[in-house]
Scaffold this motif. Structure first.
Motif, PDB file in Angstrom:
ATOM      1  N   GLN A  13     -44.611  43.091  -5.496  1.00 22.20           N
ATOM      2  CA  GLN A  13     -43.625  42.483  -4.986  1.00 22.20           C
ATOM      3  C   GLN A  13     -42.652  41.771  -5.793  1.00 22.20           C
ATOM      4  O   GLN A  13     -41.782  40.960  -5.476  1.00 22.20           O
ATOM      5  CB  GLN A  13     -44.474  41.224  -4.146  1.00 22.20           C
ATOM      6  N   SER A  14     -43.021  41.767  -7.372  1.00 21.85           N
ATOM      7  CA  SER A  14     -41.940  41.438  -8.120  1.00 21.85           C
ATOM      8  C   SER A  14     -42.009  42.974  -8.872  1.00 21.85           C
ATOM      9  O   SER A  14     -42.348  43.785  -8.816  1.00 21.85           O
ATOM     10  CB  SER A  14     -41.872  40.879  -9.320  1.00 21.85           C
ATOM     11  N   SER A  15     -40.118  43.069  -9.328  1.00 24.31           N
ATOM     12  CA  SER A  15     -40.034  44.042  -9.965  1.00 24.31           C
ATOM     13  C   SER A  15     -38.329  43.817 -10.966  1.00 24.31           C
ATOM     14  O   SER A  15     -37.670  42.501 -10.520  1.00 24.31           O
ATOM     15  CB  SER A  15     -39.507  44.749  -8.729  1.00 24.31           C
ATOM     16  N   PRO A  16     -38.887  44.782 -12.281  1.00 25.44           N
ATOM     17  CA  PRO A  16     -37.858  44.697 -12.975  1.00 25.44           C
ATOM     18  C   PRO A  16     -36.283  43.991 -12.545  1.00 25.44           C
ATOM     19  O   PRO A  16     -36.428  44.864 -10.947  1.00 25.44           O
ATOM     20  CB  PRO A  16     -37.579  45.465 -13.730  1.00 25.44           C
ATOM     21  N   TRP A  17     -35.475  43.047 -13.103  1.00 25.62           N
ATOM     22  CA  TRP A  17     -33.994  42.598 -11.973  1.00 25.62           C
ATOM     23  C   TRP A  17     -33.177  42.510 -13.066  1.00 25.62           C
ATOM     24  O   TRP A  17     -32.920  43.192 -14.433  1.00 25.62           O
ATOM     25  CB  TRP A  17     -34.527  41.566 -12.298  1.00 25.62           C
ATOM     26  N   THR A  18     -32.115  44.264 -12.592  1.00 28.86           N
ATOM     27  CA  THR A  18     -30.948  45.065 -13.196  1.00 28.86           C
ATOM     28  C   THR A  18     -29.655  44.244 -12.520  1.00 28.86           C
ATOM     29  O   THR A  18     -30.402  44.869 -11.402  1.00 28.86           O
ATOM     30  CB  THR A  18     -30.893  46.899 -13.472  1.00 28.86           C
ATOM     31  N   PRO A  19     -29.287  43.752 -13.025  1.00 32.05           N
ATOM     32  CA  PRO A  19     -27.587  43.477 -12.243  1.00 32.05           C
ATOM     33  C   PRO A  19     -27.227  44.306 -11.397  1.00 32.05           C
ATOM     34  O   PRO A  19     -27.102  45.177 -12.264  1.00 32.05           O
ATOM     35  CB  PRO A  19     -27.422  42.304 -12.592  1.00 32.05           C
ATOM     36  N   LEU A  20     -26.682  44.285 -10.292  1.00 30.32           N
ATOM     37  CA  LEU A  20     -26.290  45.071  -9.224  1.00 30.32           C
ATOM     38  C   LEU A  20     -24.430  44.439  -8.903  1.00 30.32           C
ATOM     39  O   LEU A  20     -24.925  43.668  -8.253  1.00 30.32           O
ATOM     40  CB  LEU A  20     -27.106  45.696  -7.771  1.00 30.32           C
ATOM     41  N   ILE A  21     -24.361  44.988  -8.919  1.00 39.10           N
ATOM     42  CA  ILE A  21     -22.568  44.575  -8.959  1.00 39.10           C
ATOM     43  C   ILE A  21     -22.034  45.151  -8.700  1.00 39.10           C
ATOM     44  O   ILE A  21     -21.722  47.074  -9.023  1.00 39.10           O
ATOM     45  CB  ILE A  21     -21.609  44.396 -11.417  1.00 39.10           C
ATOM     46  N   LEU A  22     -21.192  45.019  -7.606  1.00 40.84           N
ATOM     47  CA  LEU A  22     -20.016  45.965  -6.179  1.00 40.84           C
ATOM     48  C   LEU A  22     -18.495  45.600  -6.502  1.00 40.84           C
ATOM     49  O   LEU A  22     -18.527  43.799  -7.034  1.00 40.84           O
ATOM     50  CB  LEU A  22     -20.676  45.848  -5.453  1.00 40.84           C
ATOM     51  N   ILE A  23     -17.659  46.416  -7.248  1.00 45.22           N
ATOM     52  CA  ILE A  23     -16.376  45.955  -7.459  1.00 45.22           C
ATOM     53  C   ILE A  23     -15.389  47.091  -6.712  1.00 45.22           C
ATOM     54  O   ILE A  23     -15.584  47.852  -6.579  1.00 45.22           O
ATOM     55  CB  ILE A  23     -15.664  46.317  -9.260  1.00 45.22           C
ATOM     56  N   TYR A  24     -14.130  46.118  -6.140  1.00 48.19           N
ATOM     57  CA  TYR A  24     -13.338  47.272  -5.425  1.00 48.19           C
ATOM     58  C   TYR A  24     -12.127  46.953  -6.315  1.00 48.19           C
ATOM     59  O   TYR A  24     -11.709  45.972  -6.508  1.00 48.19           O
ATOM     60  CB  TYR A  24     -12.588  45.930  -4.257  1.00 48.19           C
ATOM     61  N   PRO A  25     -11.613  48.057  -6.657  1.00 50.35           N
ATOM     62  CA  PRO A  25     -10.483  48.255  -7.756  1.00 50.35           C
ATOM     63  C   PRO A  25      -9.385  47.736  -7.381  1.00 50.35           C
ATOM     64  O   PRO A  25      -8.600  47.302  -7.908  1.00 50.35           O
ATOM     65  CB  PRO A  25     -10.707  49.556  -8.178  1.00 50.35           C
ATOM     66  N   HIS A  26      -9.262  47.733  -6.125  1.00 55.12           N
ATOM     67  CA  HIS A  26      -8.085  47.925  -5.211  1.00 55.12           C
ATOM     68  C   HIS A  26      -7.783  47.059  -4.899  1.00 55.12           C
ATOM     69  O   HIS A  26      -6.140  46.583  -4.819  1.00 55.12           O
ATOM     70  CB  HIS A  26      -7.703  48.847  -3.698  1.00 55.12           C
ATOM     71  N   ARG A  27      -8.993  45.216  -4.932  1.00 49.23           N
ATOM     72  CA  ARG A  27      -8.346  44.325  -4.423  1.00 49.23           C
ATOM     73  C   ARG A  27      -9.111  43.449  -4.960  1.00 49.23           C
ATOM     74  O   ARG A  27      -9.451  41.985  -4.326  1.00 49.23           O
ATOM     75  CB  ARG A  27      -9.578  44.364  -3.221  1.00 49.23           C
ATOM     76  N   CYS A  28      -8.548  43.561  -6.700  1.00 52.80           N
ATOM     77  CA  CYS A  28      -9.643  42.477  -7.400  1.00 52.80           C
ATOM     78  C   CYS A  28      -8.646  41.549  -7.748  1.00 52.80           C
ATOM     79  O   CYS A  28      -7.377  41.634  -8.072  1.00 52.80           O
ATOM     80  CB  CYS A  28      -9.608  43.684  -8.746  1.00 52.80           C
ATOM     81  N   SER A  29      -9.076  40.492  -7.486  1.00 53.67           N
ATOM     82  CA  SER A  29      -7.959  39.051  -7.649  1.00 53.67           C
ATOM     83  C   SER A  29      -7.995  39.112  -9.078  1.00 53.67           C
ATOM     84  O   SER A  29      -7.021  38.102  -9.963  1.00 53.67           O
ATOM     85  CB  SER A  29      -8.662  38.576  -6.503  1.00 53.67           C
TER      86      SER A  29
END
Length: 773
Positions: free
Chosen positions: A688-704
Motif C-alpha cells: 500500500q505504501s511505496s518509496p517516493w521518488t519525485p516524478l517531474i514532467l517538463i515541457y521545454p517548448h512551453r516553459c514560463s
C-alpha cells in the motif's frame, strides 16, 4: 474577457465516427488560434485521426477528480460522465454543460431506457441548476432537455475538404458493386445493434421496399457482424470509412437520406448538403432546423424519389446547400466566445463569492432524492456492469491512477444495507480566500493537561522561526488556572482561541478558518517537536501535486508510533486505518524511507491551506476517529499525493495503549464511503505504501520559467530526496530544444536521476508530482 483564459474541455473520446468529437476538435483548434489556452481531456484518443493538434490533449484520469488542481478558468463538459461532475467545481471555475442531447430513452431496450431516463433526469435536476451555463446545439435539444435558459449555438459543417483527388469515383463505385444506371441513396449513421432502433434502420428498410430501383448504401462505424446483418438486408455497406471514403460517398450519391428518429444536429445530413447533394429527412428531432426537405414517413419519401428528375435533384441540391450555408465553425466559435465572455462577466458582477458558494450547496429537492432511490433499487446490476468498465479504464495506462468511479457510481455498487450511510455527503468547499505566502499555521487543540501543552508549545518555539509560523491554540474547555496563566505568558506568535467544547473535526476546522498561512499543520497537544521537524515536514510541498504530508512519531520509549497509515485487510477491522510500524525500533529501515502512503495521522498532519478549503476541511460527521484518513482519501481523489517524511520527527506521548475498536459508527461511515476505492486500488497493490521518488514532467517548448529557475528547483529537490525521475515532453524526440535541455539537466543532476525524452503527444500528466509549463 482576455485571450489568456484557460479552458478545459471534457469528452469521452476523440476518434472518428462521432459528431461530438468533431465539435470538440473544431472548437479547441479555433479557440487555441484565438489565443486561449485549451486542454481537451479525452478517455479515448485516436492519434492517427487527430494528429498534431495545436491544443493540449490529456487524459481525464480519475473522472475529473484532479480538475481543481489544474486551475482552469472555464470548464466545458460535452458528454457524460463529466456532466455529473461539473457541480463539484462551482465556485472554483466557470462551468458549462455543452448539451448534444441524449436519444429518447424509449428507443432502447427497457433496462437501458431506464438508465438513460435516469441520466436525463439527473442532469435536469442536479446539473443544469448548478452550473454557470448550458449550451444546446439546436432548438430541438433545448426543448428536449426541458431547460428554457439553454443558449443555442449551432454546429458548423465546413470542416471537410471541398473534394478528394485520391479516390476515383467511378472506380469507387465499381469497387462497391453499385449498379451504374441506378440512383444511389446514401445514409450515414452508427451501425451497431444497440443503435439500430434510434438510427431508423427499420425506416430505411421500409423505404427500400417501396423504392422502384436504386442502390441503397450505408456508411458508418460498426463491426463485421454489423456488416453481415445489413448486407443480408440488401444494403451495400462501407464500414468504418476513412475521411476520403466519406467524402467520396457524399459525392457519389444521388440523394442523401436520413431516417433517424432522434438527432441533436445530424452532422452527416448537413455535410451532404454542403457537398451539393440533395437531401431528404423524416420529420423527427432537429431535422426541420437543418434540412428544408422533410417527409412524414419512409413510404412518402420513397414515392417522392421514384418520380424525381435530374432537374428536380439539382433544384433540391441548390436549395439544401443554401439552407446549410449558415452552419460554419467560424460562427460557432465566435458565438461560443461571446457566450463565455457573458458568463465570465455577469457572474463576477452579479454574484459575490459567498452567494456562489451558497448556490453550489443547494439541497436537492425531496422528489429528486426519491427518484434516485427508486432508480437505485431498480438497476443495480446494470450499473455495476457499466462501472466495471470504468474500473477497467482506471487500470489502463491512461487511467491508472486514483478515483475509479463517479459520485453516483459509488452509491450504485454498495450493498443495500450500506446505502443509507453512503447518502451522508462529503464536506462542501469553503469560499475562496487568499493566504499569506511563506507562512505556516500550526493548529493545536488542548484542554487542561498543563504538563503536555507546556512541553508541546515550548518545543515548537524552540524549533521554529517566529517570522515563518503562527501557532493557533484551540482551548476546548480548560478549567485549570495553571493553563490560563501559561497562556498569558506566551509570545505574540501564539494565539489562543476559546472553542468551548471538544470535537476534533469541528474545532480544527474553526482554527483553520482563523489561520492565515498557506500551509496548515494540525498537531496534537501531546507531542514534542525535535529539531528541523518542520523543515522536512513541508519540504515535499515543493512538488505542486503533493497535498498532505505526515511525520514520524515516536513513543516515549523511543519506539515508533506512526510511520504512515495503511488499511487493515482482515476482518473485523478490514478497511480501517492502522499503523503498520507501531512499536518497531526507531531505526527500522522501512520506516525511515520517504513514502507515498494512503494516509497519515492527524496527530501531525500538514496540508496545503487551499486544498483544505477545497475539500471542506475535516468531515464533522465523524465523532471520534477516521477524520484524518478520510481527509487524506478525499485529497487522494483530487489527485494529490500523501507523503510520509521520516526526518520530520516528534515524540507522541499519548495513545500508547490505544485500542483498535473505538467508534463503530465512525468506522461504518468510513467503510461505506471508501471500501470500493480501497478494494480496487490499495488492496490490489503489492504494497500500500511505496518509496517516493519525485516524478517531474517538463515541457521545454512551453516553459514560463527560465532554465536557471528550473535547474535550481531540480537541484534542491534532488539534494533533499536523493533521486528524481524527470520526463521531458516534446513534439519530436529529435528536437534540438529538447536535446539541449536534456544535456543541461545531465550536467546538474546525478546519474541516478533518470531523464527521459518522449516524442508522443499523449500523456497522463496527473501521475507526476510536478508539471512545469
Amino acid at each position: 474577457m482576455t485571450s489568456e483564459l484557460d479552458i478545459g474541455i471534457f469528452t469521452v473520446r476523440l476518434t472518428k465516427g462521432f459528431g461530438v468529437d468533431v465539435v470538440v476538435d473544431q472548437q479547441a483548434t479555433r479557440l487555441t488560434r484565438e489565443g486561449y489556452k485549451v486542454t481537451v481531456y479525452a478517455s479515448e484518443y485516436d492519434k492517427s485521426f487527430y494528429p498534431n493538434r495545436c491544443y493540449k490533449i490529456s487524459s481525464p484520469s480519475s473522472l475529473l477528480s484532479r480538475l481543481s488542481m489544474l486551475r482552469h478558468d472555464i470548464i466545458v463538459a460535452h458528454t457524460s460522465p463529466f456532466f455529473e461532475e461539473l457541480t463539484k467545481f462551482s465556485g472554483l471555475a466557470k462551468t458549462i454543460a455543452y448539451e448534444h442531447g441524449d436519444p429518447t430513452p424509449s428507443l432502447f431496450p427497457e433496462q437501458e431506457a431506464a438508465i438513460r431516463e435516469g441520466i436525463k433526469q439527473y442532469k435536469l435536476h442536479d446539473v443544469y441548476p448548478n452550473v454557470d451555463g448550458v449550451i444546446a446545439i439546436s432548438k430541438f435539444i433545448a426543448e428536449d432537455i426541458h431547460w428554457e435558459k439553454a443558449h443555442i449555438i449551432y454546429n458548423g459543417a465546413n470542416h471537410l475538404p471541398a473534394n478528394t483527388e485520391t479516390i476515383n469515383l467511378k472506380t469507387f463505385q465499381e469497387k462497391l458493386g453499385l449498379k451504374a444506371n441506378f440512383p444511389t441513396y446514401l445514409s450515414v449513421c452508427r451501425l451497431s445493434s444497440g443503435e439500430r432502433q434510434y438510427k431508423g434502420v427499420d425506416h430505411y428498410l421500409t423505404f427500400c421496399k417501396h423504392l422502384e430501383q436504386g442502390n441503397c448504401l450505408l456508411l458508418g462505424r460498426g463491426t463485421e457482424e454489423d456488416r453481415k446483418y445489413y448486407e443480408a438486408q440488401g444494403f451495400t455497406v462501407i464500414l468504418n470509412a476513412s475521411q476520403q471514403e466519406l467524402i467520396a460517398a457524399y459525392q457519389l450519391c444521388d440523394l442523401y437520406l436520413s431516417f433517424s428518429k432522434w438527432e441533436g444536429f445530424n452532422l452527416p445530413l448537413v455535410e451532404a448538403q454542403r457537398y451539393g447533394r440533395p437531401a431528404l429527412a423524416l420529420d423527427t428531432s432537429c431535422h426541420r432546423e437543418v434540412c428544408p426537405h422533410i417527409f412524414t414517413s419512409p413510404e412518402e419519401m420513397a414515392q417522392f424519389c421514384n418520380h424525381l428528375t435530374a432537374e428536380d435533384k439539382a433544384t433540391l441540391a441548390e436549395a439544401g446547400k443554401a439552407f446549410v450555408s449558415r452552419f460554419s465553425w467560424e460562427d460557432n466559435t465566435q458565438h461560443l466566445i461571446n457566450y463565455l465572455q457573458e458568463i465570465v462577466m455577469c457572474s463576477s458582477e452579479e454574484l459575490s463569492k459567498t452567494e456562489r458558494f451558497k448556490r453550489s450547496i443547494k439541497i436537492v429537492l425531496p422528489q429528486v432524492r426519491d427518484w434516485k432511490q427508486k432508480l437505485k433499487q431498480k438497476l443495480p446490476n446494470k450499473v455495476k456492469t457499466i462501472l466495471s468498465k470504468v474500473i477497467a479504464f482506471s487500470q489502463s495506462p491512461h487511467g491508472k491512477t486514483k478515483a475509479l468511479w463517479t459520485k453516483i457510481g459509488k452509491r450504485w455498487q454498495s450493498s443495500p444495507e450500506q446505502q443509507e450511510a453512503l447518502t451522508v455527503p462529503v464536506p462542501k468547499p469553503y469560499p475562496f480566500r487568499s493566504y499569506q505566502s511563506q507562512l505556516i499555521s500550526i493548529c493545536i487543540l488542548t484542554k487542561n493537561r498543563y504538563e503536555l501543552i507546556t512541553e508541546c508549545l515550548q518545543s515548537l518555539l524552540e524549533t521554529t522561526a517566529e517570522d515563518s509560523v503562527e501557532i493557533l491554540v484551540g482551548d476546548t474547555g480548560s478549567d485549570d488556572d495553571r493553563v490560563f496563566d501559561f497562556y498569558q505568558s506566551l509570545p505574540q506568535v501564539v494565539k489562543v482561541y476559546d472553542l468551548k467544547s471538544y470535537h476534533f473535526s469541528r474545532n480544527n476546522n474553526e482554527l483553520a478558518r482563523y489561520a492565515k498561512g498557506e500551509i496548515l499543520v494540525f498537531l496534537n497537544n501531546d507531542t514534542k517537536a525535535l529539531p528541523q521537524w518542520l523543515m522536512y515536514l513541508i519540504r515535499p510541498f515543493q512538488c505542486s501535486r503533493v497535498g498532505i504530508t505526515g511525520s514520524r512519531l515516536l513513543y516515549r520509549d523511543g519506539t515508533i508510533q506512526h510511520a504512515g497509515v495503511e488499511f487493515f485487510s482482515r476482518e473485523p477491522y478490514r478497511y480501517i486505518g492502522w499503523h503498520p510500524w507501531t512499536h518497531f525500533p526507531a531505526d527500522e529501515p522501512k520506516a525511515n524511507q520517504v513514502l507515498r502512503t494512503p494516509g497519515v495521522t492527524g496527530a501531525c498532519l500538514s496540508i496545503r491551506h487551499q486544498l483544505f478549503d477545497q475539500l471542506g476541511g475535516f468531515d464533522e460527521s465523524y465523532a471520534e476517529e477516521c477524520q484524518d484518513i478520510d481527509l487524506c482519501l478525499r485529497a487522494f481523489e483530487k489527485g494529490y499525493g500523501i507523503i510520509y517524511e521520516p526526518r520530520a520527527t516528534l515524540f507522541h506521548y499519548e495513545n500508547g495503549t490505544r485500542q483498535l475498536s473505538e467508534s463503530e459508527p465512525d468506522r461504518l461511515l468510513f467503510r461505506n464511503r471508501w471500501q470500493l476505492l480501497i478494494d480496487h486500488y490499495f488492496f490490489r497493490k503489492e504494497t500500500q505504501s511505496s518509496p517516493w521518488t519525485p516524478l517531474i514532467l517538463i515541457y521545454p517548448h512551453r516553459c514560463s520559467k527560465t532554465l536557471a529557475e528550473i535547474l535550481s528547483f531540480l537541484q534542491e529537490l534532488e539534494a533533499t530526496y536523493g533521486k528524481l525521475e524527470v520526463t521531458l515532453k516534446t513534439p519530436n524526440s529529435d528536437d534540438h530544444i529538447a536535446q539541449e535541455f536534456k544535456a543541461k539537466l545531465k550536467t546538474v543532476l546525478s546519474q541516478d536521476s533518470l531523464v527521459v525524452t518522449l516524442s508522443e503527444t499523449w500523456e497522463d500528466a496527473t501521475q507526476y508530482d510536478s508539471v512545469i509549463l
